[in-house]
Design a protein around this motif. Structure first.
Motif, short mmCIF file in Angstrom:
data_model
loop_
_atom_site.label_atom_id
_atom_site.label_comp_id
_atom_site.label_asym_id
_atom_site.label_seq_id
_atom_site.Cartn_x
_atom_site.Cartn_y
_atom_site.Cartn_z
N VAL A 43 32.64 54.85 54.91
CA VAL A 43 33.92 54.12 55.00
C VAL A 43 34.17 53.24 53.78
CG1 VAL A 43 33.95 54.13 57.52
CG2 VAL A 43 32.94 52.19 56.31
N MET A 44 33.46 53.51 52.69
CA MET A 44 33.56 52.69 51.50
C MET A 44 35.00 52.56 50.98
SD MET A 44 31.44 52.96 48.01
CE MET A 44 32.46 53.82 46.83
N ASN A 45 35.79 53.61 51.06
CA ASN A 45 37.14 53.58 50.52
C ASN A 45 38.16 52.99 51.48
OD1 ASN A 45 36.34 54.71 48.08
ND2 ASN A 45 36.42 56.75 48.95
N MET A 76 33.20 46.82 47.38
CA MET A 76 34.59 46.51 47.72
C MET A 76 35.08 45.32 46.88
SD MET A 76 36.26 45.02 51.16
CE MET A 76 35.66 43.43 50.67
N GLY A 77 34.20 44.33 46.67
CA GLY A 77 34.55 43.16 45.89
C GLY A 77 34.86 43.46 44.43
N LYS A 78 34.28 44.53 43.91
CA LYS A 78 34.60 44.94 42.53
C LYS A 78 36.06 45.34 42.41
CE LYS A 78 30.12 46.90 41.23
NZ LYS A 78 29.46 48.18 40.90
N ASP A 80 38.47 44.50 44.90
CA ASP A 80 39.35 43.55 45.58
C ASP A 80 38.58 42.25 45.86
OD1 ASP A 80 41.34 42.33 46.98
OD2 ASP A 80 41.52 43.86 48.53
N GLN A 81 38.36 41.46 44.80
CA GLN A 81 37.55 40.24 44.94
C GLN A 81 38.17 39.22 45.89
OE1 GLN A 81 35.97 38.68 41.31
NE2 GLN A 81 35.34 36.77 42.27
N PRO A 82 39.48 39.03 45.90
CA PRO A 82 40.04 38.06 46.87
C PRO A 82 39.73 38.43 48.32
CG PRO A 82 41.66 38.55 45.18
CD PRO A 82 40.51 39.49 44.97
N ARG A 83 39.74 39.70 48.63
CA ARG A 83 39.43 40.14 49.99
C ARG A 83 37.97 39.86 50.34
NH1 ARG A 83 41.87 45.72 52.32
NH2 ARG A 83 42.17 44.93 54.40
N LEU A 84 37.07 40.09 49.38
CA LEU A 84 35.66 39.77 49.58
C LEU A 84 35.49 38.27 49.81
CD1 LEU A 84 32.62 40.41 49.59
CD2 LEU A 84 32.67 40.11 47.10
N GLU A 85 36.16 37.45 49.00
CA GLU A 85 36.03 36.01 49.14
C GLU A 85 36.58 35.52 50.47
OE1 GLU A 85 37.79 34.43 45.59
OE2 GLU A 85 36.02 34.92 44.39
N THR A 86 37.65 36.13 50.95
CA THR A 86 38.18 35.78 52.26
C THR A 86 37.16 36.08 53.35
OG1 THR A 86 40.43 36.20 51.51
CG2 THR A 86 40.06 36.19 53.89
N PHE A 87 36.54 37.25 53.25
CA PHE A 87 35.51 37.63 54.22
C PHE A 87 34.33 36.66 54.16
CE2 PHE A 87 31.70 39.95 55.48
CZ PHE A 87 32.08 40.47 56.70
N LEU A 88 33.90 36.32 52.94
CA LEU A 88 32.76 35.41 52.79
C LEU A 88 33.07 34.02 53.32
CD1 LEU A 88 31.44 36.44 49.27
CD2 LEU A 88 30.44 37.00 51.48
N LYS A 89 34.29 33.53 53.10
CA LYS A 89 34.67 32.21 53.62
C LYS A 89 34.54 32.17 55.14
CE LYS A 89 37.86 30.97 49.96
NZ LYS A 89 39.26 30.95 49.55
N LEU A 100 24.36 38.41 52.22
CA LEU A 100 25.11 37.54 51.33
C LEU A 100 24.69 37.75 49.88
CD1 LEU A 100 27.10 35.21 50.85
CD2 LEU A 100 25.21 33.64 51.29
N ARG A 101 23.37 37.76 49.63
CA ARG A 101 22.89 37.94 48.27
C ARG A 101 23.35 39.27 47.67
NH1 ARG A 101 18.28 35.44 50.27
NH2 ARG A 101 17.28 37.44 50.67
N CYS A 102 23.28 40.33 48.46
CA CYS A 102 23.72 41.64 47.97
C CYS A 102 25.22 41.66 47.70
CB CYS A 102 23.37 42.74 48.97
SG CYS A 102 21.62 43.11 49.06
N SER A 103 26.00 41.00 48.54
CA SER A 103 27.46 41.07 48.41
C SER A 103 27.99 40.25 47.23
CB SER A 103 28.14 40.63 49.70
OG SER A 103 27.87 39.29 49.98
#
Length: 118
Positions: A43-45, A76-78, A80-89, A100-103
């Motif tokens: 489901v990577m894409n 995914m963060g490569k 769409d970084q804002p989406r990754l940051e939203t998920f991390l928040k 967390l370290r891997c992401s």
């Protein structure tokens, strides 16, 4: 049989079928870790599907699953970084440290330090 049905669901998921995404999110936690890893990689894409599965599998309890999910979040963060940051928040305090370290591997050093100290 189960794998064949699952592959069909992947195709529907990649086409955006909400029912298929719901099926994968419900089915994935009950399968073995190798099938769960396979699901995450397939489901990577589909970012919304990946995030939904990551939420479901966040407490899978296996280090390899945490690495697989973190790796897919990083990829995914490569794109769409804002989406990754939203998920991390939303999940930094509850997600396993390995995930967390891997992401956050590909983020800047300052951003990585900020996320690790959050």
């Amino acid at each position: 049989m189960r794998l064949r049905f699952c592959l069909g669901s992947f195709r529907r998921c990649q086409q955006g079928t909400a029912r298929a995404i719901g099926f994968l999110a419900a089915w994935c936690p009950t399968s073995g870790r190798w099938l769960r890893s396979f699901v995450i990689c397939r489901v990577m894409n589909c970012a919304s599907c990946l995030l939904r599965l990551a939420e479901r599998l966040m407490n899978a309890g296996h280090d390899l699953m945490n690495k697989a999910i973190g790796w897919m979040l990083r990829e995914m963060g490569k794109r769409d970084q804002p989406r990754l940051e939203t998920f991390l928040k939303k999940h930094t305090m509850t997600m396993p440290r390995t995930m967390l370290r891997c992401s956050i591997e590909k983020l800047s050093k300052e951003d990585r330090m900020e996320w690790m100290n959050a």
